[in-house]
Each structure stands twice: as structure tokens, then as C-alpha cells.
Design an enzyme around this catalytic site. Structure first.
Site, PDB file in Angstrom:
ATOM      1  N   TRP A 105       0.835  -1.216   0.000  1.00 32.05           N
ATOM      2  CA  TRP A 105       0.000   0.000   0.000  1.00 32.05           C
ATOM      3  C   TRP A 105       0.857   1.249   0.000  1.00 32.05           C
ATOM      4  O   TRP A 105       0.502   2.258  -0.619  1.00 32.05           O
ATOM      5  CB  TRP A 105      -0.990  -0.021   1.167  1.00 32.05           C
ATOM      6  CG  TRP A 105      -2.002  -1.112   0.994  1.00 32.05           C
ATOM      7  CD1 TRP A 105      -2.145  -2.236   1.740  1.00 32.05           C
ATOM      8  CD2 TRP A 105      -3.006  -1.198  -0.037  1.00 32.05           C
ATOM      9  NE1 TRP A 105      -3.163  -3.020   1.244  1.00 32.05           N
ATOM     10  CE2 TRP A 105      -3.717  -2.405   0.162  1.00 32.05           C
ATOM     11  CE3 TRP A 105      -3.374  -0.378  -1.101  1.00 32.05           C
ATOM     12  CZ2 TRP A 105      -4.762  -2.805  -0.676  1.00 32.05           C
ATOM     13  CZ3 TRP A 105      -4.425  -0.768  -1.931  1.00 32.05           C
ATOM     14  CH2 TRP A 105      -5.099  -1.976  -1.714  1.00 32.05           C
ATOM     15  N   ASP A 175      -1.411   6.548   6.745  1.00 37.52           N
ATOM     16  CA  ASP A 175      -2.474   5.686   6.230  1.00 37.52           C
ATOM     17  C   ASP A 175      -2.747   4.656   7.320  1.00 37.52           C
ATOM     18  O   ASP A 175      -1.989   3.706   7.500  1.00 37.52           O
ATOM     19  CB  ASP A 175      -2.016   5.001   4.937  1.00 37.52           C
ATOM     20  CG  ASP A 175      -3.027   3.984   4.422  1.00 37.52           C
ATOM     21  OD1 ASP A 175      -4.071   3.784   5.078  1.00 37.52           O
ATOM     22  OD2 ASP A 175      -2.776   3.373   3.363  1.00 37.52           O
ATOM     23  N   LYS A 199     -12.620  -1.647   7.587  1.00 40.88           N
ATOM     24  CA  LYS A 199     -11.954  -2.627   8.446  1.00 40.88           C
ATOM     25  C   LYS A 199     -12.372  -2.407   9.901  1.00 40.88           C
ATOM     26  O   LYS A 199     -13.063  -3.236  10.478  1.00 40.88           O
ATOM     27  CB  LYS A 199     -10.448  -2.543   8.274  1.00 40.88           C
ATOM     28  CG  LYS A 199     -10.029  -2.788   6.810  1.00 40.88           C
ATOM     29  CD  LYS A 199      -8.618  -2.354   6.560  1.00 40.88           C
ATOM     30  CE  LYS A 199      -8.299  -2.153   5.101  1.00 40.88           C
ATOM     31  NZ  LYS A 199      -8.551  -3.284   4.233  1.00 40.88           N
TER      32      LYS A 199
END
Ligand code: PMP
Length: 366
Positions: A105, A175, A199
Site C-alpha cells: 500500500w 495511512d 476494516k
């Protein structure tokens, strides 16, 4: 009423939601109490929704201990859109953004930032196949960097920062998609935190952005050139109501915050998460039949990644665990192996069931 059968859902996201939240949604879906309309039907300009949005924000602030000089924004486009919005708003010509490369990511975030401006890779653990978080002394920070970008939890590789990197006065951008609110968060040490909701916060469809006021001001200075919907100032000034926000997702995030508060907040969830992860890592380490992929000091409590000796055994593990009601244990296709995601809403009973299954699987195949 028929008994509802729920499997243990180890998926990395969208992921398991708290059952009381799902029950509440189910109960209120035809008509919100006192409103006579579903959350799916009400105007985003209604006083009802304005109250829902304000309450979700207030509860997010309570849970996260978010200081007054930070705005809470509800954005769409996922965390992936933040990979672009962060540099578009904060990376001015002539300046450099530092990125700490800890996995897939982070690589995607850098890829987008390079389209906007100059990126310096302040550290990378690529040579270690991203199995660890860099040590503080490995960081090469740019003096006067526009910001430093980190990924607090690496969902695919199963690693997580234990402590925030020391970045001096540089604005720290994180992030936090896969570990937000899994433990107490030092918001004031960040300039911006972003996280896709799917999530730890709720359903897919909304992305949380927590941004310090001085960064909003930086964004506001770019109104003439940045697309309106890509500018943080648009969301800050309109309280995320410039256009139609993802009404249902915001409502559901609000319910998840109420659940978190009722569970005892971040300290309580931190303790529960520590317990759940410790149980699973203990089983992974017990005999050597399973092998954890992350270095011990970098292990994620949210995404526990491990391997078995052969691809054939791993395939069997996935098939048999799925049949046993343990769903979603296959690792990300980029890295293979196994991944057990243990987000806030994942029940400890599910960890116990997995540990029992692993012991039994080892007896049969070890
Ligand atoms: N960052 C991290 C750490 C993630 O885990 C994910 C999704 N798994 C993303 C970014 C991308 O999020 P989205 O799908 O919301 O764009």
C-alpha cells in the site's frame, strides 16, 4: 425467527462488523425511530441526517481523543483516493515529500505522489520482503519535507508500527486504514490520518480523514487549481456536505463508534486486541509447523500472516478451515500464505476456534 448462522470472518476488509451494530441497522432499516423513513431514503440535507453526521463526528472525536484543531472529514474514493489527495493538497512544487516504504500500500501511495511532485523514499524494507518495520536510525528524512507519509499497519504483509517514527517538525501523514482505533492514537503527533472505513470503522463507502487546521489552510490556498472534490478545504468548510455524502456508511460508522464507546473505548479494545493476537501468535510459534512471516518486533495485531511448509498444505489449510466455518484465511494474492485479520469487531471466540483448528490440523498433517 430462524437462527442466524454466522461464520468466523477473518477477511481483511470489508470485514466483520459488531453484531449489535448489525442488529441495530436491521431493526432501523425500514424506518429510523421517530422518522418513518429508512436511512437509505432520507435527504442528506435533512436535519435528521445533519444530526446523525454531527453525532458520528462527535463520537469519533470522543473515541479518538481528537483535538479541537483537527477537522474530521468524511470523504469517498477509499484510502486509494487519499494516495492522490494527500500530495495534490500538500506537496507543492519545489518541495519534497518523504515516504516510508513498508509494503504494497505504501508503494501505491508513492506511485500516486510521484505523479504530483518529488518523492523521497525515507526508508524501505523491500529487501526484507517487507517483513519488518524500519528502525528509526534507518530513516533518511528530508529537511523541510512537505510531509512524511507512513502506513501504520501493512495489511498485506502483516506488519505494524509499534511506536510512531520521530519526524521532528515535519507533518506526519499516516495511512491508518487497517489499524485505526485498534489502540489509543496520538492524534496530536500527526498532521493527517486517513483510513478507509471497511476494516475497523464500518462498511465500505466512506473514508475518514483527520486533518490539522494548518493543512486545511494549505489546501484552501489551492482552490483555484485543485478540483473541488479533491480539495480537503471543500470537505472542511462544508462539514462533509458539499455534495451527497455516503449517508448509510456515515450512519453505520456512527453506530460502530457507539459500540466502541460501550466496549470501553480504545484502552479496552487495545487490551482485547493484544489478547487475541497473542493467542494466535503463540499457536503459530508453538512447534514450527506454522511460520509467522513478519519479524517478531514488527508483527501486526490486525493482520496475522503465516505460512505452512508447502503450497499443497496451505491449499488444504484454506479448504479445511473454510469448511470448518473459519472464513477468509487465504493470504493476499500478492504474497500468498495465510492471513487472519483480527479487527476490533472480530470475536475472541473466533481466535480460540482458529487456534483449536490449527492444533488439530497439525496433528493430522504434521
Ligand atoms: N491502505 C491500506 C493500508 C489498506 O489496507 C487498503 C485496503 N486494503 C488501502 C489503503 C486501500 O483502501 P481502499 O480500498 O479503501 O481504497
Amino acid at each position: 425467527m430462524p437462527t442466524v448462522h454466522r461464520v468466523f470472518n477473518f477477511a481483511a476488509g470489508p470485514a466483520v462488523m459488531p453484531v449489535p451494530v448489525l442488529e441495530r441497522i436491521q431493526r432501523d432499516l425500514l424506518a429510523l425511530p421517530g422518522v418513518g423513513m429508512s436511512i437509505l431514503e432520507i435527504s442528506h440535507r435533512s436535519t435528521i441526517f445533519e444530526a446523525i453526521l454531527a453525532e458520528a463526528e462527535a463520537d469519533l472525536r470522543t473515541v479518538g481523543g481528537i483535538p479541537d484543531n483537527y477537522r474530521v472529514l468524511f470523504v469517498q474514493g477509499g484510502a486509494s483516493q487519499q494516495f492522490s489527495m494527500v500530495p495534490m493538497n500538500l506537496l507543492a512544487a519545489g518541495s519534497t515529500a518523504d515516504y516510508i516504504d513498508t509494503g504494497s500500500w505504501a508503494v501505491k501511495a508513492m506511485h500516486e505522489a510521484r505523479k504530483v511532485g518529488v518523492v523521497h523514499v525515507a526508508a524501505t524494507t523491500e529487501r526484507d520482503r517487507y517483513a519488518r518495520i524500519p528502525r528509526h536510525e534507518e530513516l533518511t528524512l528530508t529537511p523541510g519535507a512537505a510531509y512524511v507519509h507512513m502506513t501504520s499497519n501493512n495489511t498485506i504483509e502483516g506488519t505494524e508500527w509499534r511506536a510512531l517514527p520521530a519526524v521532528g517538525d515535519a507533518p506526519l501523514v499516516s495511512d491508518a486504514s487497517s489499524d485505526i482505533f485498534s489502540r489509543p492514537v496520538e492524534v496530536a503527533r500527526h498532521a493527517l490520518i486517513y483510513a478507509g472505513a471497511q476494516k475497523n470503522l464500518g462498511p465500505a463507502g466512506v473514508t475518514l480523514v483527520i486533518i490539522r487546521d494548518d493543512l486545511v489552510a494549505r489546501a484552501a490556498a489551492r482552490k483555484a487549481t485543485l478540483p473541488t472534490m479533491m480539495n480537503y478545504a471543500t470537505f472542511a468548510e462544508s462539514r462533509s456536505l458539499y455534495n451527497t455524502p455516503p449517508v448509510f456508511a456515515v450512519y453505520a460508522v456512527g453506530l460502530v463508534m457507539k459500540w466502541l464507546i460501550a466496549e470501553g473505548g480504545l484502552r479496552a479494545i487495545d487490551a482485547a486486541n493484544a489478547r487475541k493476537a497473542a493467542k494466535l501468535y503463540a499457536e503459530i510459534d508453538r512447534t514450527g509447523f506454522y511460520r509467522g512471516t513478519a519479524h517478531a518486533d514488527s508483527r501486526s495485531r490486525m493482520n496475522v500472516t503465516f505460512r505452512l511448509a508447502t503450497a499443497e498444505l496451505e491449499e488444504r489449510f484454506v479448504a479445511e478451515s473454510t469448511a470448518a466455518g473459519l472464513d477468509g484465511l487465504q493470504g493476499h494474492r500478492a504474497v500468498g500464505g495465510m492471513r487472519a485479520s483480527l479487527y476490533n469487531a472480530f470475536p475472541e471466540a473466533g481466535v480460540d476456534a482458529l487456534v483449536a483448528f490449527m492444533g488439530e490440523f497439525e496433528r493430522r498433517h504434521g
